[in-house]
Design a protein around this motif. Structure first.
Motif, PDB file in Angstrom:
ATOM      1  N   GLY A  30       0.829  -1.211   0.000  1.00 26.47           N
ATOM      2  CA  GLY A  30       0.000   0.000   0.000  1.00 26.47           C
ATOM      3  C   GLY A  30       0.857   1.252   0.000  1.00 26.47           C
ATOM      4  O   GLY A  30       0.411   2.335  -0.384  1.00 26.47           O
ATOM      5  N   ARG A 104      -6.411   3.268   5.525  1.00 27.58           N
ATOM      6  CA  ARG A 104      -6.967   1.899   5.489  1.00 27.58           C
ATOM      7  C   ARG A 104      -7.370   1.480   4.073  1.00 27.58           C
ATOM      8  O   ARG A 104      -7.456   0.295   3.780  1.00 27.58           O
ATOM      9  CB  ARG A 104      -8.176   1.800   6.431  1.00 27.58           C
ATOM     10  N   HIS A 105      -7.643   2.442   3.207  1.00 26.07           N
ATOM     11  CA  HIS A 105      -7.982   2.106   1.819  1.00 26.07           C
ATOM     12  C   HIS A 105      -6.760   1.661   1.019  1.00 26.07           C
ATOM     13  O   HIS A 105      -6.887   1.065  -0.041  1.00 26.07           O
ATOM     14  CB  HIS A 105      -8.627   3.313   1.121  1.00 26.07           C
ATOM     15  N   MET A 106      -5.560   1.999   1.501  1.00 28.01           N
ATOM     16  CA  MET A 106      -4.330   1.644   0.776  1.00 28.01           C
ATOM     17  C   MET A 106      -3.504   0.583   1.504  1.00 28.01           C
ATOM     18  O   MET A 106      -2.993  -0.347   0.892  1.00 28.01           O
ATOM     19  CB  MET A 106      -3.448   2.887   0.580  1.00 28.01           C
TER      20      MET A 106
END
Lengths: 265, 162
Positions: A30, A104-106
């Motif tokens: 990420g 948290r998305h990555m």
């Protein structure tokens, strides 16, 4: 940031080949730690091999109580997995409190574990859940994987492909976040098996990274209640002291976080 | 140097940049879309939040090459036909900004938050979800009010459309 060369493989095999051909290559998951480190010029990989577009590294599979999480699965996907929530809500709750929604998305579970930041949350879960770290070449028990501050058993060029574990009967994670950075000043993951075996893993506090606390494990195996750890003393001699907290303060936090975790499990 | 293509606010765009160029700099300097702000550049303040493939991300912590092939939405992509997006309108109505520096990131965060939680958003959730966005003017109260109002309105619109 220093110059670097970006690569985007679509398979694990291709990624391993790319890193093998690089002078000082690094895998990029990420990037939530690596890019920040590169911006500070604390890391200067000649090549970045992006793992975010490799389908085989993604996804969550739950089979009975047996769990497999692909290494490139984001914290957001772990936090919001209904399948995982049904068997091990503790790991979903842990993932839902890493960083912020955008991070948290990555950020990914494999990236977090490979980095082994001494204040990261996932290493505590891996130890307490007795997880297996699956790589492109072997399987490593969590107990053998985390070898020191930012150090793991991974060889050069080795890629974590998945994490597997059996969901415990009860589990919970509680952390005391630093008020500014939100990193754990002490985080405790507790897990109890059907056979009564208990594991207590501590992150954010050990001067050598994540560790298990055998004294609390024994006390909780005899009596699974927050009061059971009341008389256990946590030795501060191997704990971190920094500008945020002394080792003695962290020793107190570990006990309080353990009590809260047992109460929440 | 890398030649990259991505979709930004519904338009396909291409550009050339160093492999080390951050997405936020590509958006601001190559594409001229300066609504996305650079605040801390250490992934803490959230002024650079955009949407990549439908999810909010911090564009100061992603390389432009990582975003190649993706679909990006910036603050400039929200208003349609001269009408403010409901979240933008709510920030205006509820005085959710003073200096405005954090506002693009706040609005993009709010849109993402409402997309994930719908009109079920409550104040505690909004405050928890604002973890990654810093505002030094408002004390957050009016930002929270604006997001809750927009969530209610957008939920209402969705129900009316069904």
């Amino acid at each position: 940031m220093y110059q670097t060369n970006y690569h985007r493989p679509s398979s694990v095999q291709e990624a391993v080949k790319l890193i093998g051909g690089a002078a000082e290559g690094k895998y990029l998951a990420g990037g939530m730690t690596l890019i920040a480190t590169m911006k500070q010029r604390l890391a200067a990989p000649s090549d970045l091999v992006d793992l975010r577009h490799i389908a085989e590294l993604k996804g969550i599979t739950v089979n009975g109580r047996s769990v497999r999480i692909g290494a490139a699965t984001t914290h957001h996907d772990v936090a919001s997995s209904a399948e995982l929530e049904a068997v091990c809500p503790a790991i979903c709750a842990l993932a839902s409190h890493i960083g912020d929604p955008h991070v948290r998305h990555m950020g990914t579970i494999g990236g977090s574990i490979a980095n082994n930041d001494p204040a990261a949350d996932y290493p505590a879960a891996m130890l307490a859940l007795d997880a297996t770290i699956v790589t492109n070449s072997r399987q490593i028990a969590a107990a053998d994987f985390f070898t020191g501050l930012f150090e793991t058993a991974l060889d050069d060029g080795e890629i974590i492909t998945a994490i597997t574990f059996d969901a415990p009967a009860k589990a919970a994670y509680q952390k005391f976040p630093n008020p500014a950075s939100r990193y754990a000043m002490a985080g405790v993951f507790v897990a109890r098996r059907d056979n009564g075996e208990v594991r207590v893993a501590v992150t954010g506090a050990g001067s050598n990274g994540v560790f298990r606390h055998q004294g609390m494990e024994a006390a909780l195996a005899g009596n699974w209640s927050p009061d059971a750890v009341g008389n256990i003393s946590v030795d501060a001699s191997d704990l971190l002291t920094d500008l945020h907290a002394s080792a003695a303060y962290r020793a107190k936090l570990i006990k309080v976080m353990t009590k809260r975790a047992v109460a929440a499990a | 140097m890398a030649k990259i293509t991505m979709t930004v606010n519904g338009r396909q765009v291409s550009g050339t940049c160093d492999d080390r160029t951050l997405l936020v700099h590509f958006i601001r300097e190559n594409l001229g879309l300066t609504g996305t702000h650079v605040g801390c550049e250490t992934s803490q303040c959230g002024a650079c939040v955009i949407h990549m493939d439908g999810l909010s991300v911090k564009s100061c912590s992603i390389l432009a090459v990582q975003a190649a092939g993706s679909s990006i939405t910036t603050i400039e992509g929200l208003a349609k036909d001269g009408e403010l997006h409901p979240v933008q309108a709510a920030f205006k109505a509820h005085h959710g900004l003073q200096c405005g520096f954090c506002t693009p990131g706040m609005v993009m965060t709010a849109v993402d938050m409402i997309a994930r939680h719908g009109s079920n958003l409550d104040e505690a959730t909004v405050r928890a979800e604002l973890e990654g966005n810093i505002c030094r003017c408002t004390g957050y109260h009016n930002i929270v009010k604006a997001i809750l109002a927009a969530a209610g309105e957008m939920g209402g619109v969705r129900q009316a459309a069904e």
